[in-house]
Design a protein around this motif. Sequence first.
Motif, PDB file in Angstrom:
ATOM      1  N   LYS A 157      -5.049  -0.344  -5.245  1.00  0.00           N
ATOM      2  CA  LYS A 157      -4.777  -1.044  -6.501  1.00  0.00           C
ATOM      3  C   LYS A 157      -6.066  -1.642  -7.068  1.00  0.00           C
ATOM      4  O   LYS A 157      -7.089  -1.725  -6.394  1.00  0.00           O
ATOM      5  CB  LYS A 157      -3.755  -2.159  -6.280  1.00  0.00           C
ATOM      6  CG  LYS A 157      -4.150  -3.164  -5.203  1.00  0.00           C
ATOM      7  CD  LYS A 157      -3.034  -4.156  -4.938  1.00  0.00           C
ATOM      8  CE  LYS A 157      -3.401  -5.095  -3.790  1.00  0.00           C
ATOM      9  NZ  LYS A 157      -2.322  -6.066  -3.497  1.00  0.00           N
ATOM     10  N   ASN A 158      -5.975  -2.040  -8.324  1.00  0.00           N
ATOM     11  CA  ASN A 158      -7.076  -2.740  -9.018  1.00  0.00           C
ATOM     12  C   ASN A 158      -8.380  -1.954  -9.059  1.00  0.00           C
ATOM     13  O   ASN A 158      -9.457  -2.538  -9.145  1.00  0.00           O
ATOM     14  CB  ASN A 158      -7.337  -4.117  -8.372  1.00  0.00           C
ATOM     15  CG  ASN A 158      -6.137  -5.041  -8.488  1.00  0.00           C
ATOM     16  OD1 ASN A 158      -5.416  -5.015  -9.480  1.00  0.00           O
ATOM     17  ND2 ASN A 158      -5.916  -5.845  -7.468  1.00  0.00           N
ATOM     18  N   LEU A 159      -8.314  -0.630  -8.997  1.00  0.00           N
ATOM     19  CA  LEU A 159      -9.539   0.164  -9.071  1.00  0.00           C
ATOM     20  C   LEU A 159      -9.924   0.489 -10.503  1.00  0.00           C
ATOM     21  O   LEU A 159     -11.089   0.776 -10.776  1.00  0.00           O
ATOM     22  CB  LEU A 159      -9.387   1.463  -8.270  1.00  0.00           C
ATOM     23  CG  LEU A 159      -9.235   1.331  -6.758  1.00  0.00           C
ATOM     24  CD1 LEU A 159      -9.174   2.706  -6.114  1.00  0.00           C
ATOM     25  CD2 LEU A 159     -10.372   0.522  -6.147  1.00  0.00           C
ATOM     26  N   THR A 178      -6.989   6.534   2.931  1.00  0.00           N
ATOM     27  CA  THR A 178      -7.620   5.733   1.875  1.00  0.00           C
ATOM     28  C   THR A 178      -8.057   6.610   0.702  1.00  0.00           C
ATOM     29  O   THR A 178      -8.043   6.155  -0.444  1.00  0.00           O
ATOM     30  CB  THR A 178      -8.807   4.928   2.424  1.00  0.00           C
ATOM     31  OG1 THR A 178      -9.696   5.792   3.142  1.00  0.00           O
ATOM     32  CG2 THR A 178      -8.334   3.812   3.340  1.00  0.00           C
ATOM     33  N   ASP A 179      -8.426   7.862   0.972  1.00  0.00           N
ATOM     34  CA  ASP A 179      -8.710   8.792  -0.126  1.00  0.00           C
ATOM     35  C   ASP A 179      -7.464   8.991  -0.986  1.00  0.00           C
ATOM     36  O   ASP A 179      -7.526   8.991  -2.218  1.00  0.00           O
ATOM     37  CB  ASP A 179      -9.170  10.152   0.422  1.00  0.00           C
ATOM     38  CG  ASP A 179     -10.638  10.173   0.808  1.00  0.00           C
ATOM     39  OD1 ASP A 179     -11.356   9.202   0.495  1.00  0.00           O
ATOM     40  OD2 ASP A 179     -11.067  11.163   1.422  1.00  0.00           O
ATOM     41  N   ARG A 180      -6.318   9.181  -0.321  1.00  0.00           N
ATOM     42  CA  ARG A 180      -5.055   9.376  -1.046  1.00  0.00           C
ATOM     43  C   ARG A 180      -4.722   8.143  -1.881  1.00  0.00           C
ATOM     44  O   ARG A 180      -4.327   8.258  -3.051  1.00  0.00           O
ATOM     45  CB  ARG A 180      -3.923   9.674  -0.067  1.00  0.00           C
ATOM     46  CG  ARG A 180      -2.577   9.897  -0.747  1.00  0.00           C
ATOM     47  CD  ARG A 180      -1.435   9.910   0.265  1.00  0.00           C
ATOM     48  NE  ARG A 180      -1.331   8.651   1.001  1.00  0.00           N
ATOM     49  CZ  ARG A 180      -0.824   7.540   0.497  1.00  0.00           C
ATOM     50  NH1 ARG A 180      -0.372   7.505  -0.754  1.00  0.00           N
ATOM     51  NH2 ARG A 180      -0.761   6.435   1.225  1.00  0.00           N
ATOM     52  N   ALA A 185      -4.334   5.645  -7.224  1.00  0.00           N
ATOM     53  CA  ALA A 185      -4.646   4.498  -8.085  1.00  0.00           C
ATOM     54  C   ALA A 185      -5.403   4.913  -9.337  1.00  0.00           C
ATOM     55  O   ALA A 185      -5.339   4.223 -10.360  1.00  0.00           O
ATOM     56  CB  ALA A 185      -5.462   3.474  -7.304  1.00  0.00           C
ATOM     57  N   LEU A 186      -6.113   6.058  -9.273  1.00  0.00           N
ATOM     58  CA  LEU A 186      -7.007   6.433 -10.379  1.00  0.00           C
ATOM     59  C   LEU A 186      -6.616   7.722 -11.094  1.00  0.00           C
ATOM     60  O   LEU A 186      -7.300   8.138 -12.022  1.00  0.00           O
ATOM     61  CB  LEU A 186      -8.448   6.582  -9.860  1.00  0.00           C
ATOM     62  CG  LEU A 186      -9.140   5.288  -9.440  1.00  0.00           C
ATOM     63  CD1 LEU A 186     -10.508   5.593  -8.840  1.00  0.00           C
ATOM     64  CD2 LEU A 186      -9.296   4.350 -10.630  1.00  0.00           C
ATOM     65  N   ILE A 187      -5.529   8.356 -10.682  1.00  0.00           N
ATOM     66  CA  ILE A 187      -5.191   9.671 -11.235  1.00  0.00           C
ATOM     67  C   ILE A 187      -4.984   9.635 -12.750  1.00  0.00           C
ATOM     68  O   ILE A 187      -5.196  10.629 -13.439  1.00  0.00           O
ATOM     69  CB  ILE A 187      -3.942  10.255 -10.522  1.00  0.00           C
ATOM     70  CG1 ILE A 187      -3.814  11.751 -10.814  1.00  0.00           C
ATOM     71  CG2 ILE A 187      -2.690   9.483 -10.904  1.00  0.00           C
ATOM     72  CD1 ILE A 187      -4.904  12.597 -10.256  1.00  0.00           C
TER      73      ILE A 187
END
Length: 267
Positions: A157-159, A178-180, A185-187
């Motif tokens: 979150k919050n990226l 963490t990659d997933r 979060a950024l898709i």
Amino acid sequence: MDMKIIAGLKTCLDEGTPVASVTVISSSGHSPARTGAMMLVMPGKQVGSVGGGQLEHFAVAEAEKLLVVGQSGEIQFTADDTKTTGSTCGGNVRLFVRVFGTSPRLVILGAGHVGRELFQLGIHLGFAVVIVDDREEMVADGEFPGAETFSVGGFDKNLEKFIVGECYVCIATRSHETDREALEALIEADARYLGIIGSSSKLRGIFRSLRDKGIPREKVEPLYAPMGLNIASRKPKEIAMSIMAEILLVKNSGSPEHMRDVKNIEY
């Protein structure tokens, strides 16, 4: 200079927002413009005024064009009658548009081996580099000179707050999970480039997770997965070079061809 102009310019530069200052160089006739009047123009927004009316509409439109190409220049507005100006004012106004270029932003999620090599290349190529990791010791002071570093509690979150201006994002965190999380979060973030490192089996698993969460194919299609050009890379330095080459290809609207084939110079 108006303090709102100074404050607005500083904010834009700090946040990496493209901005142009428009200054009246000279004004003749009955134009409402006054020499020295200034305004800032950002995409979809302006601060200050150079005189209002059709003059200002013209100045904003021309400044936005120059912002797109990243080029400063002088512009001229001539109004001789009410048909042109929409009022009884006429005259000739010269304005100078100063475009303040901002460095493209390279956001590296993960401070591991590949992230460190990407950092070196990004700094060398003039990117504003941002390193984000969930391990505080990995982004300690002095680890990445010239870059902004952030420690986060997680990549889930919050990226999006790191996606500012012309932004290129590389996901290379410490684990598949963490990659997933970072990708989910950024898709939908407004990044010029979004790439993720990984093997075919890892990426298939991540894509399966995205489908299970209802993320449509059109959101995933722009993703570079795995990121990088096919130069048979194995070492972190080579992997980073292949990724940076792909980023430059996107940034500069290039093509993945040998220059000898592009130029095709005959012997």
